[in-house]
Enzyme design. Structure first.
Site, PDB file in Angstrom:
ATOM      1  N   TYR A 156       0.859  -1.078   0.109  1.00  0.00           N
ATOM      2  CA  TYR A 156       0.056  -0.225   0.193  1.00  0.00           C
ATOM      3  C   TYR A 156       1.048   1.111  -0.087  1.00  0.00           C
ATOM      4  O   TYR A 156       0.705   2.051   0.791  1.00  0.00           O
ATOM      5  CB  TYR A 156      -0.887  -0.074   1.155  1.00  0.00           C
ATOM      6  N   GLN A 193       2.096   3.194  -5.532  1.00  0.00           N
ATOM      7  CA  GLN A 193       1.391   2.448  -6.520  1.00  0.00           C
ATOM      8  C   GLN A 193       0.143   1.571  -5.817  1.00  0.00           C
ATOM      9  O   GLN A 193      -1.052   1.731  -6.239  1.00  0.00           O
ATOM     10  CB  GLN A 193       2.025   1.288  -7.501  1.00  0.00           C
ATOM     11  N   SER A 250       2.047   0.708   6.900  1.00  0.00           N
ATOM     12  CA  SER A 250       1.032   1.211   5.822  1.00  0.00           C
ATOM     13  C   SER A 250      -0.348   0.587   6.265  1.00  0.00           C
ATOM     14  O   SER A 250      -1.164   1.182   5.705  1.00  0.00           O
ATOM     15  CB  SER A 250       1.349   0.476   4.367  1.00  0.00           C
ATOM     16  N   THR A 298      12.330  -5.410  -4.465  1.00  0.00           N
ATOM     17  CA  THR A 298      13.427  -6.446  -3.896  1.00  0.00           C
ATOM     18  C   THR A 298      12.848  -7.468  -2.858  1.00  0.00           C
ATOM     19  O   THR A 298      13.364  -8.413  -2.055  1.00  0.00           O
ATOM     20  CB  THR A 298      14.651  -5.412  -3.254  1.00  0.00           C
ATOM     21  N   HIS A 322       5.333  -3.778 -12.335  1.00  0.00           N
ATOM     22  CA  HIS A 322       6.789  -3.688 -13.190  1.00  0.00           C
ATOM     23  C   HIS A 322       7.331  -5.038 -13.119  1.00  0.00           C
ATOM     24  O   HIS A 322       7.181  -5.783 -12.433  1.00  0.00           O
ATOM     25  CB  HIS A 322       7.448  -2.961 -12.310  1.00  0.00           C
ATOM     26  N   GLY A 342       3.015   6.773  -8.471  1.00  0.00           N
ATOM     27  CA  GLY A 342       1.720   6.262  -7.838  1.00  0.00           C
ATOM     28  C   GLY A 342       0.663   7.400  -7.526  1.00  0.00           C
ATOM     29  O   GLY A 342      -0.313   7.461  -7.808  1.00  0.00           O
ATOM     30  N   ASP A 391      11.577   0.862 -18.803  1.00  0.00           N
ATOM     31  CA  ASP A 391      11.375   1.289 -17.367  1.00  0.00           C
ATOM     32  C   ASP A 391      12.479   1.896 -16.594  1.00  0.00           C
ATOM     33  O   ASP A 391      12.780   2.782 -16.175  1.00  0.00           O
ATOM     34  CB  ASP A 391      10.027   0.653 -16.497  1.00  0.00           C
ATOM     35  N   GLU A 434      13.964   5.469 -16.113  1.00  0.00           N
ATOM     36  CA  GLU A 434      13.992   6.127 -14.701  1.00  0.00           C
ATOM     37  C   GLU A 434      15.681   6.397 -14.161  1.00  0.00           C
ATOM     38  O   GLU A 434      15.916   7.525 -13.572  1.00  0.00           O
ATOM     39  CB  GLU A 434      13.526   5.264 -13.647  1.00  0.00           C
ATOM     40  N   GLU A 462      15.624  29.210 -11.105  1.00  0.00           N
ATOM     41  CA  GLU A 462      15.993  28.795 -12.837  1.00  0.00           C
ATOM     42  C   GLU A 462      16.111  27.403 -13.498  1.00  0.00           C
ATOM     43  O   GLU A 462      15.590  26.967 -14.276  1.00  0.00           O
ATOM     44  CB  GLU A 462      17.382  29.447 -13.012  1.00  0.00           C
TER      45      GLU A 462
HETATM   46  N1  LIG Z   1       6.391   4.284  -7.508  1.00  0.00           N
HETATM   47  C1  LIG Z   1       5.829   4.236  -8.674  1.00  0.00           C
HETATM   48  O1  LIG Z   1       5.395   5.259  -8.934  1.00  0.00           O
HETATM   49  C2  LIG Z   1       5.947   3.071  -9.441  1.00  0.00           C
HETATM   50  C3  LIG Z   1       6.240   1.846  -9.057  1.00  0.00           C
HETATM   51  N2  LIG Z   1       6.037   0.798  -9.892  1.00  0.00           N
HETATM   52  C4  LIG Z   1       6.144  -0.554  -9.224  1.00  0.00           C
HETATM   53  O2  LIG Z   1       5.333  -0.727  -8.434  1.00  0.00           O
HETATM   54  C5  LIG Z   1       5.678  -1.799  -7.241  1.00  0.00           C
HETATM   55  C6  LIG Z   1       5.717  -1.033  -5.845  1.00  0.00           C
HETATM   56  O3  LIG Z   1       6.477   0.060  -5.807  1.00  0.00           O
HETATM   57  P1  LIG Z   1       6.065   1.296  -4.886  1.00  0.00           P
HETATM   58  O4  LIG Z   1       4.628   1.781  -4.971  1.00  0.00           O
HETATM   59  O5  LIG Z   1       6.858   2.408  -5.478  1.00  0.00           O
HETATM   60  O6  LIG Z   1       6.567   0.489  -3.606  1.00  0.00           O
HETATM   61  P2  LIG Z   1       6.655   1.547  -2.190  1.00  0.00           P
HETATM   62  O7  LIG Z   1       7.667   1.465  -1.688  1.00  0.00           O
HETATM   63  O8  LIG Z   1       5.859   3.016  -2.124  1.00  0.00           O
HETATM   64  O9  LIG Z   1       5.401   0.663  -1.307  1.00  0.00           O
HETATM   65  C7  LIG Z   1       5.829  -0.611  -1.074  1.00  0.00           C
HETATM   66  C8  LIG Z   1       4.465  -1.084  -0.088  1.00  0.00           C
HETATM   67  O10 LIG Z   1       4.786  -2.508   0.136  1.00  0.00           O
HETATM   68  C9  LIG Z   1       4.638  -2.660   1.497  1.00  0.00           C
HETATM   69  N3  LIG Z   1       5.619  -3.830   1.730  1.00  0.00           N
HETATM   70  C10 LIG Z   1       6.818  -3.857   2.335  1.00  0.00           C
HETATM   71  N4  LIG Z   1       7.165  -4.968   2.428  1.00  0.00           N
HETATM   72  C11 LIG Z   1       6.188  -5.933   2.194  1.00  0.00           C
HETATM   73  C12 LIG Z   1       5.782  -7.337   2.404  1.00  0.00           C
HETATM   74  N5  LIG Z   1       6.668  -8.163   2.734  1.00  0.00           N
HETATM   75  N6  LIG Z   1       4.765  -7.737   2.253  1.00  0.00           N
HETATM   76  C13 LIG Z   1       3.585  -6.720   1.908  1.00  0.00           C
HETATM   77  N7  LIG Z   1       3.770  -5.640   1.674  1.00  0.00           N
HETATM   78  C14 LIG Z   1       5.056  -5.172   1.883  1.00  0.00           C
HETATM   79  C15 LIG Z   1       5.236  -1.406   2.370  1.00  0.00           C
HETATM   80  O11 LIG Z   1       4.508  -1.480   3.550  1.00  0.00           O
HETATM   81  P3  LIG Z   1       5.460  -0.600   4.479  1.00  0.00           P
HETATM   82  O12 LIG Z   1       4.948   0.804   4.633  1.00  0.00           O
HETATM   83  O13 LIG Z   1       5.291  -1.179   5.870  1.00  0.00           O
HETATM   84  O14 LIG Z   1       7.134  -0.476   4.164  1.00  0.00           O
HETATM   85  C16 LIG Z   1       4.440  -0.496   1.304  1.00  0.00           C
HETATM   86  O15 LIG Z   1       3.170  -0.401   1.637  1.00  0.00           O
HETATM   87  C17 LIG Z   1       7.061  -1.940  -7.560  1.00  0.00           C
HETATM   88  O16 LIG Z   1       7.237  -3.108  -8.457  1.00  0.00           O
HETATM   89  C18 LIG Z   1       7.457  -0.910  -8.504  1.00  0.00           C
HETATM   90  O17 LIG Z   1       8.543  -0.927  -9.570  1.00  0.00           O
HETATM   91  C19 LIG Z   1       5.669   0.879 -10.986  1.00  0.00           C
HETATM   92  C20 LIG Z   1       5.403   2.143 -11.593  1.00  0.00           C
HETATM   93  C21 LIG Z   1       5.622   3.399 -10.786  1.00  0.00           C
HETATM   94  C1  LIG Z   2      10.074   6.862 -13.235  1.00  0.00           C
HETATM   95  C2  LIG Z   2      10.156   5.906 -12.056  1.00  0.00           C
HETATM   96  C3  LIG Z   2       9.263   4.829 -11.910  1.00  0.00           C
HETATM   97  O1  LIG Z   2       9.484   3.808 -13.295  1.00  0.00           O
HETATM   98  C4  LIG Z   2       7.711   5.318 -12.123  1.00  0.00           C
HETATM   99  C5  LIG Z   2       7.278   6.414 -11.449  1.00  0.00           C
HETATM  100  O2  LIG Z   2       7.387   5.196 -13.442  1.00  0.00           O
HETATM  101  C6  LIG Z   2       9.294   4.276 -10.584  1.00  0.00           C
HETATM  102  O3  LIG Z   2       9.783   2.992 -10.822  1.00  0.00           O
HETATM  103  O4  LIG Z   2       8.850   4.793  -9.707  1.00  0.00           O
HETATM  104 MG   LIG Z   3       8.097   3.888 -14.629  1.00  0.00          MG
HETATM  105 MG   LIG Z   4      10.217   2.054 -12.332  1.00  0.00          MG
END
Ligand SMILES: NC(=O)C1=CN([C@@H]2O[C@H](COP(=O)(O)OP(=O)(O)OC[C@H]3O[C@@H](n4cnc5c(N)ncnc54)[C@H](OP(=O)(O)O)[C@@H]3O)[C@@H](O)[C@H]2O)C=CC1
Ligand SMILES: CC[C@](O)(C(C)=O)C(=O)O
Ligand SMILES: [Mg+2]
Ligand SMILES: [Mg+2]
Length: 337
Positions: free
Chosen positions: A26, A29, A54, A85, A109, A135, A192, A196, A228
């Site tokens: 949560y 994304q 979260s 990861t 992703h 997100g 992607d 990035e 700027e």
């Molecule tokens: N950020 C973006 O805009 C984009 C991300 N993506 C992809 O989306 C995916 C998520 O990325 P993103 O949203 O940035 O992640 P975030 O780091 O923003 O959020 C990760 C979430 O996962 C939770 N989490 C951590 N460990 C676990 C676990 N063991 N089990 C369940 N939930 C867990 C975290 O909880 P806690 O708060 O407790 O750590 C948090 O709620 C990735 O694959 C990323 O590449 C794709 C497009 C864009």
């Molecule tokens: C540009 C970074 C990104 O790929 C995205 C927001 O699309 C990410 O992994 O956060």
């Molecule tokens: Mg991206």
């Molecule tokens: Mg990305």
């Protein structure tokens, strides 16, 4: 080769509305997908560890939160939006034991599938709905009746309708309002990661910070350098977003456009392009993926050091002060859209 772009009329929201979706994670994304899917009439449950910080955020929004294993057991579409990861251990411990024929695993992703870190069984659909945007803006655009473009991919089509389901999911988060392109896990992952690293985040941040440093080291005021090199960059990119580089060049002065055309290639020159090609080859070969997985397993020493250096960069203090005087700009880092 031209690609097919799908829009609202190409997607049947009823498909995802007829499924039970677990969003694992949560964060940036995860919150966007979960809230928007719910607003689209989809039955959504969140999967988070008991100790997750979260949980409270999801529960504050009225979402049901289960452990990842219980969410995966209850749902028949499992969207994994935890950190890249962490996904392989979440999959092994909580998702794989709760799969059954006919279920679907979705990703935001392609990292873990592209690099062979997750290998699902043959009797489930494996697909991707990857927004081409952060997100928090995916959620904001949806809430504003707009949408962020998405890529969809089908790695495994056990049901024979994985693409239709992915398009339905994309419609549920507003993606088909803007356009959804069908690609592959390989193309999404590699483009992607390259984007990035070399353009959107790594390249852009380095360009802004370096411009700020050149001006301030030459004795110009940090506030002038911030306006700027960072603040105005949004205004410039907004014009590109609306009408391409052409619209930006139409709007700026002739003086600026001459400087753009004559000096731009000196900043991003053949050496820079060669380095970008090297960065892409590290993505394609898996070298970047191995480096990132190893960095994470070692406790992220470099990541943490570089993060701290970035936070301590003088542009951050200057910017925080100036943004604080612009109420319409000052949106502190927050989980809400
Ligand atoms: N950020 C973006 O805009 C984009 C991300 N993506 C992809 O989306 C995916 C998520 O990325 P993103 O949203 O940035 O992640 P975030 O780091 O923003 O959020 C990760 C979430 O996962 C939770 N989490 C951590 N460990 C676990 C676990 N063991 N089990 C369940 N939930 C867990 C975290 O909880 P806690 O708060 O407790 O750590 C948090 O709620 C990735 O694959 C990323 O590449 C794709 C497009 C864009
Ligand atoms: C540009 C970074 C990104 O790929 C995205 C927001 O699309 C990410 O992994 O956060
Ligand atoms: Mg991206
Ligand atoms: Mg990305």
């Amino acid at each position: 080769m031209s690609v097919e772009v799908y829009y609202d009329d190409d997607a049947d929201l009823g498909l995802i509305q007829g499924r039970k979706v677990a969003v694992i994670g949560y964060g940036s994304q995860g919150h966007a997908h979960a809230l928007s899917l719910r607003d689209s009439g989809v039955d959504v449950v969140i999967g988070l560890p008991e100790a997750s910080k979260s949980r409270a955020k999801a529960e504050e929004q009225g979402l049901r939160v289960l452990t990842p294993a219980d969410a995966a057991a209850e749902a028949d579409v499992i969207m994994i939006l935890a950190p890249d990861t962490a996904q392989r251990s979440i999959y092994a411990e909580s998702i794989a034991p709760n799969l059954a024929p006919g279920k679907a695993i979705f990703f935001g992703h392609g990292f873990n599938i592209r690099y062979g870190l997750i290998k699902p069984p043959a009797d489930v659909d494996v697909a991707m709905v990857a927004p081409k945007g952060p997100g928090h803006l995916v959620r904001r655009q949806y809430a504003d009746g707009k949408g962020v473009p998405c890529l969809v991919a089908v790695e495994q089509d056990a049901s024979g309708s994985a693409l239709a389901l992915a398009l339905s999911y994309a419609k549920g988060i507003g993606g088909t309002r803007a356009g959804v392109i069908r690609t592959t896990f390989t193309e999404e992952t590699e483009t992607d990661l390259f984007g990035e690293q070399a353009v959107l985040c790594g390249g852009a941040a380095a360009l802004v910070q370096t411009g700020f440093e050149v001006l301030t080291e030459a004795g110009y005021a940090p506030e002038v350098a911030y306006f700027e090199c960072l603040h105005e960059l949004k205004l410039i990119v907004d014009l590109m977003y609306e009408g391409g580089i052409a619209k930006m060049r139409y709007s700026i002065s002739d003086t600026a456009e001459y400087g753009d055309l004559s000096r731009g290639p000196r900043v991003i020159d053949a050496r820079v392009k060669e380095e970008m090609r090297k960065i892409l080859s590290e993505v394609q070969s898996g070298e970047f993926a191995r480096e990132w997985v190893a960095e994470d397993e070692a406790g992220r020493p470099n990541f943490s050091k570089w993060q701290a250096e970035g936070a301590a960069h003088p542009i951050e203090e200057t910017g925080s002060k100036l943004r604080g005087m612009m109420s319409w700009v000052d949106r502190p880092i927050t989980e809400t859209a």
